[in-house]
Design a protein around this motif. Structure first.
Motif, PDB file in Angstrom:
ATOM      1  N   MET A   1       0.847  -1.217  -0.008  1.00  0.00           N
ATOM      2  CA  MET A   1      -0.068   0.040  -0.102  1.00  0.00           C
ATOM      3  C   MET A   1       0.826   1.400   0.058  1.00  0.00           C
ATOM      4  N   SER A   2       0.328   2.259  -0.856  1.00  0.00           N
ATOM      5  CA  SER A   2       1.174   3.561  -0.751  1.00  0.00           C
ATOM      6  C   SER A   2       1.239   4.071   0.520  1.00  0.00           C
ATOM      7  N   ALA A   3       2.224   4.944   0.818  1.00  0.00           N
ATOM      8  CA  ALA A   3       2.430   5.812   2.117  1.00  0.00           C
ATOM      9  C   ALA A   3       1.556   7.080   1.999  1.00  0.00           C
ATOM     10  N   VAL A   4       0.979   7.229   3.142  1.00  0.00           N
ATOM     11  CA  VAL A   4       0.159   8.237   3.055  1.00  0.00           C
ATOM     12  C   VAL A   4       0.976   9.538   3.921  1.00  0.00           C
ATOM     13  N   ASN A   5       0.982  10.559   3.458  1.00  0.00           N
ATOM     14  CA  ASN A   5       1.711  11.826   3.674  1.00  0.00           C
ATOM     15  C   ASN A   5       0.977  12.524   4.548  1.00  0.00           C
ATOM     16  N   PHE A   6      -0.269  12.764   4.473  1.00  0.00           N
ATOM     17  CA  PHE A   6      -0.927  13.514   5.297  1.00  0.00           C
ATOM     18  C   PHE A   6      -2.152  13.049   5.920  1.00  0.00           C
ATOM     19  N   ASP A   7      -2.800  13.434   6.901  1.00  0.00           N
ATOM     20  CA  ASP A   7      -4.129  13.134   7.252  1.00  0.00           C
ATOM     21  C   ASP A   7      -5.163  13.614   6.539  1.00  0.00           C
ATOM     22  N   LEU A   8      -4.794  14.847   6.276  1.00  0.00           N
ATOM     23  CA  LEU A   8      -5.910  15.724   5.583  1.00  0.00           C
ATOM     24  C   LEU A   8      -5.051  16.816   4.544  1.00  0.00           C
ATOM     25  N   VAL A   9      -5.715  16.971   3.344  1.00  0.00           N
ATOM     26  CA  VAL A   9      -5.281  17.995   2.539  1.00  0.00           C
ATOM     27  C   VAL A   9      -6.440  18.862   2.107  1.00  0.00           C
ATOM     28  N   VAL A  10      -6.167  20.183   2.347  1.00  0.00           N
ATOM     29  CA  VAL A  10      -7.477  21.208   2.134  1.00  0.00           C
ATOM     30  C   VAL A  10      -6.893  21.870   1.021  1.00  0.00           C
ATOM     31  N   ILE A  11      -7.893  21.987  -0.041  1.00  0.00           N
ATOM     32  CA  ILE A  11      -7.670  22.610  -1.501  1.00  0.00           C
ATOM     33  C   ILE A  11      -8.744  23.729  -1.437  1.00  0.00           C
ATOM     34  N   GLY A  12      -7.910  24.926  -1.888  1.00  0.00           N
ATOM     35  CA  GLY A  12      -8.816  26.047  -2.050  1.00  0.00           C
ATOM     36  C   GLY A  12      -8.190  27.501  -1.411  1.00  0.00           C
ATOM     37  N   ALA A  13      -8.378  28.391  -2.152  1.00  0.00           N
ATOM     38  CA  ALA A  13      -7.789  29.626  -1.693  1.00  0.00           C
ATOM     39  C   ALA A  13      -8.972  30.583  -1.354  1.00  0.00           C
ATOM     40  N   THR A  14      -9.791  30.010  -0.098  1.00  0.00           N
ATOM     41  CA  THR A  14     -10.643  30.833   0.503  1.00  0.00           C
ATOM     42  C   THR A  14     -10.527  30.911   2.206  1.00  0.00           C
ATOM     43  N   THR A  15     -11.272  31.677   2.666  1.00  0.00           N
ATOM     44  CA  THR A  15     -11.101  31.813   4.146  1.00  0.00           C
ATOM     45  C   THR A  15     -11.606  30.457   4.805  1.00  0.00           C
ATOM     46  N   ALA A  16     -12.507  29.739   4.062  1.00  0.00           N
ATOM     47  CA  ALA A  16     -12.868  28.426   4.893  1.00  0.00           C
ATOM     48  C   ALA A  16     -11.950  27.353   4.511  1.00  0.00           C
TER      49      ALA A  16
END
Length: 437
Positions: A1-16
């Protein structure tokens, strides 16, 4: 299984997106934030708050609106915003900030030359805008809001003195008042819909009266079907059986456009409103969550921020909680503001025909009289036992008052109990006490 670099990646140039990344680090998760574009300020916020402060400043010294002064004023606002949105702030929380173009390959994310693997991804980016299908919509004087912003900041030419706005939601309302404060003639075309059709009819109609009283023309009858340039350089706008003239047209609709190209390989299920999600804000790909403008509906930062908090919890923990939109308060930052939580009167009657609708205007509130703003309305929808189903407030301090009703709905506090809290003299909480009585 491929290694996981992060638990969460957030995508977007917003305040949210920024808020979601910071929230995720507080759970000790490994988090990356990938803005898919430059971090741009909220133009509606800059226009709204900029026009308020600028016109107040000018009126205090008996001066009119000057374009060069407006440019300097907005430069200051942008500098202040950028200082608060600096990447170094999120990095100080432990978020890895990664810039670059976004492209999904299967369920892995490519950012430039780098491949990111994560247990979950959160999409908090803006959809690409599309123009409505109207004859003449490609005319150079038909602008999106970013184009309008640049035109207003130009100092080498005069402003258009008459601007039409196409839209019927919060963005169109706020924008119309911003332009009116700058002294422009404003026509608001709602596209054969009532203004703010998702809101309580009574409060929305009262707000429309405010707009018209300030000189904003509101056209609610008929769709915009054609845009034709005239000989004197203005645009002729065919709206139903009527014709209007304006020097420019601004598109401020809140309809969903299309997904950015980098998300296409995900093949996410979509509806006419936007990206389809379940109760936990999961998309059709379980590892991928979506919030904000991608979901369609109102594009209000307060709603997106609440979605961000819940989506982070659901993405990182096995127990998933549903989004409870009827418990989320929000406000349309008009003058005066319109705030809401829960059901409208029409929605509530579908579930319980025996509901009671309580109204209290601002005339009996001492603070409203002292502030010379006695026109306002607080409207609460309750069941016969006092259970609050919805609250709608138009008037000063409405965004603050609505939080009390939101708390009551969330904690199942009945209206009579809320009224027993007492009120602080000469504050807008008097309205709450009066309606509880």
């Amino acid at each position: 299984m491929s290694a996981v670099n992060f638990d969460l990646v957030v995508i977007g140039a917003t305040t949210a997106a920024e808020a979601a990344a910071i929230c995720a680090t507080q759970t000790h998760a490994r988090v990356a934030w990938v803005p898919n574009a430059s971090l741009l300020p909220d133009l509606f916020l800059l226009l709204r708050e900029g026009s308020r402060g600028f016109t107040q400043l000018k009126s205090s010294v008996n001066q009119g609106v000057n374009k060069k002064d407006w440019r300097r004023w907005t430069d200051t606002l942008i500098t202040t915003w950028c200082a608060k949105q600096s990447p170094s702030i999120v990095q100080s929380y432990g978020v890895e900030y990664i810039e670059g173009s976004v492209l999904f390959e299967r369920h892995d994310l490519c950012v430039g030359e780098r491949l990111l693997r994560s247990r979950a991804y959160l999409l908090a980016l803006e959809p690409e805008e599309t123009l409505p299908d109207i004859a003449g919509i490609d005319h150079p004087k038909v602008w999106a809001v970013p184009h309008l912003w640049e035109e207003l900041r130009r100092t080498d030419c005069s402003w258009p003195q008459s601007i039409a706005i196409l839209g019927h939601g919060p963005k169109a309302v706020e924008l119309s008042q911003s332009l009116r404060r700058l002294g422009l003639s404003v026509l608001l075309i709602t596209g054969n819909r009532p203004l703010l059709p998702k809101e309580d009819k009574e409060t929305a109609f009262l707000l429309q009266s405010y707009l018209e009283g300030s000189g904003i023309q509101v056209a609610t009858q008929g769709n915009l079907t054609a845009i034709t340039p005239s000989l004197n350089g203005t645009l002729l706008l065919e709206v139903g059986d009527s014709k209007f003239a304006a020097e420019a047209l601004v598109i401020a609709t809140e309809t969903f456009g299309r997904l950015p190209a980098g998300l296409a390989p995900l093949n996410l299920r979509q509806t006419s409103q936007g990206v389809a999600v379940n109760f936990a804000l999961q998309t059709s790909t379980p590892r991928i969550y979506a919030i904000g403008s991608l979901l369609g509906g109102y594009q209000l930062p307060s709603i997106a921020l609440q979605e961000a908090k819940l989506a982070v919890q659901n993405a990182l923990f096995e127990r998933r909680s549903p989004i409870q939109y009827h418990q989320l308060p929000y406000a349309i930052q008009s003058d005066p503001p319109l705030a809401r939580v829960g059901l409208t009167e029409a929605q509530a009657r579908q579930h319980d025909p025996k509901i009671q609708v309580l109204r209290q205007n601002y005339k009996g509130c001492n603070r409203a009289q002292l502030n010379q703003s006695p026109v306002g309305l607080c409207k609460v929808v309750v069941q016969q036992d006092g259970t609050i189903l919805g609250a709608h407030i138009l008037g000063d301090s409405a965004p603050e008052l609505i939080h009390l009703f939101a708390l009551a709905i969330q904690q199942k506090i009945k209206l009579q109990t809320l009224g027993e809290l007492g009120v602080v003299s000469s504050t807008f909480t008097e309205v709450l006490g009066q309606i509880a009585q």
